[in-house]
Design an enzyme around this catalytic site. Structure first.
Site, PDB file in Angstrom:
ATOM      1  N   SER A 144       0.860  -1.183   0.000  1.00  0.00           N
ATOM      2  CA  SER A 144       0.000   0.000   0.000  1.00  0.00           C
ATOM      3  C   SER A 144       0.889   1.225   0.000  1.00  0.00           C
ATOM      4  O   SER A 144       2.045   1.163   0.433  1.00  0.00           O
ATOM      5  CB  SER A 144      -0.894   0.003   1.248  1.00  0.00           C
ATOM      6  OG  SER A 144      -1.537   1.252   1.427  1.00  0.00           O
ATOM      7  N   TYR A 157      -1.993  -0.697  10.405  1.00  0.00           N
ATOM      8  CA  TYR A 157      -2.087  -1.049   8.980  1.00  0.00           C
ATOM      9  C   TYR A 157      -0.828  -0.600   8.246  1.00  0.00           C
ATOM     10  O   TYR A 157      -0.247  -1.365   7.465  1.00  0.00           O
ATOM     11  CB  TYR A 157      -3.322  -0.387   8.374  1.00  0.00           C
ATOM     12  CG  TYR A 157      -3.506  -0.633   6.904  1.00  0.00           C
ATOM     13  CD1 TYR A 157      -4.072  -1.822   6.442  1.00  0.00           C
ATOM     14  CD2 TYR A 157      -3.123   0.318   5.965  1.00  0.00           C
ATOM     15  CE1 TYR A 157      -4.249  -2.049   5.086  1.00  0.00           C
ATOM     16  CE2 TYR A 157      -3.294   0.094   4.607  1.00  0.00           C
ATOM     17  CZ  TYR A 157      -3.852  -1.089   4.175  1.00  0.00           C
ATOM     18  OH  TYR A 157      -4.018  -1.319   2.826  1.00  0.00           O
TER      19      TYR A 157
END
Length: 253
Positions: A144, A157
């Site tokens: 990501s 995350y």
């Protein structure tokens, strides 16, 4: 993809919806046999059914990537069905954080790290021996843009996606001379069902999400799928160990 893919096999985890589904469909359009995997049985079976409806070949194997026995069984299922594994897209992941780090829970930490880091590690651990035995292959992991910088209110995350990039780079070097290439894609905000559900109550948040990308919109799942197929292809034959942003210019700012 630049060579004949007849008889080749791809595995996609987290393929019940979103980026995983789009990538499984893209592999199938290129003529690959596709193994679709997810913990969501209905969604995963739906992806496999869509591939078969368009004349492709696919089968669904349920797998919780946090459990080694299930990952091992998944790889055994791929080999039993098709005899090989040419490409793997380790895409299964979760994001359940809602606030700042001090407000997080141990359960959130364990769940996010379990799927996003341990899950990728276990898939790599069991995919690589299959590829080594057949002479090579290509693997792409989903990281990501949160793995390339900070992500306020998504600290666990972000840490998990930094870890995915670290795994990708390290393992890519380990197997660089064994004809197994390993890369990662780093999407920014992508138009998925999850994104729509999160923003349907407040369209202003969706507008803000679009504005953070210099290109002026959020990404499409097909655009991430295209990046995955490129990294698997012969066109990327000299590319291993990279974390490729698919982010509308967000990391260029």
């Amino acid at each position: 993809m630049s060579r004949s893919l007849s008889g080749q096999v791809a595995l996609v985890t987290g393929a019940a919806a979103g980026i995983g589904r789009a990538t499984a469909l893209a592999f199938a359009r290129e003529g690959l046999k596709v193994v679709v995997s997810d913990v969501d049985v209905a969604g995963g079976e739906g992806t496999a059914a869509r591939i078969r409806e368009t004349g492709g070949e696919a089968r669904f194997i349920r797998c919780d990537v946090t459990r080694e026995a299930e990952v091992r069984a998944l790889m055994e299922g791929v080999v039993a069905a098709y005899g090989r594994l040419d490409y793997a897209f380790n895409n299964a992941g979760i994001d359940i954080e809602k606030g700042k780090l001090a407000d997080g829970s141990e359960a959130e930490f364990d769940a996010i790290m379990g799927v996003n880091v341990k899950g990728v590690w276990l898939c790599l651990k069991h995919e690589i021996p299959v590829m080594l035995a057949q002479g090579g292959g290509a693997i792409v992991n989903t990281a990501s843009v949160a793995g390339l910088g900070g992500a306020p209110k998504m600290s666990i995350y972000a840490a998990s996606k930094h870890a995915v990039i670290g795994l990708t780079k390290s393992v890519a070097v380990e197997y660089a001379k064994k004809n197994v290439r390993i890369n990662a894609v780093c999407p920014a905000v992508i138009d998925t069902d999850m994104f729509r559900r999160a923003h349907e109550a407040d369209p202003r948040k969706a507008q803000f999400a679009a504005a953070v990308h210099p290109i002026g919109r959020i990404g499409k799942v097909e655009e991430v799928a295209g990046a995955v197929l490129y990294l698997c292809s012969d066109a990327a034959g000299f590319t291993t160990g990279i974390a490729l942003p698919v982010d509308g210019g967000a990391t260029a700012i």
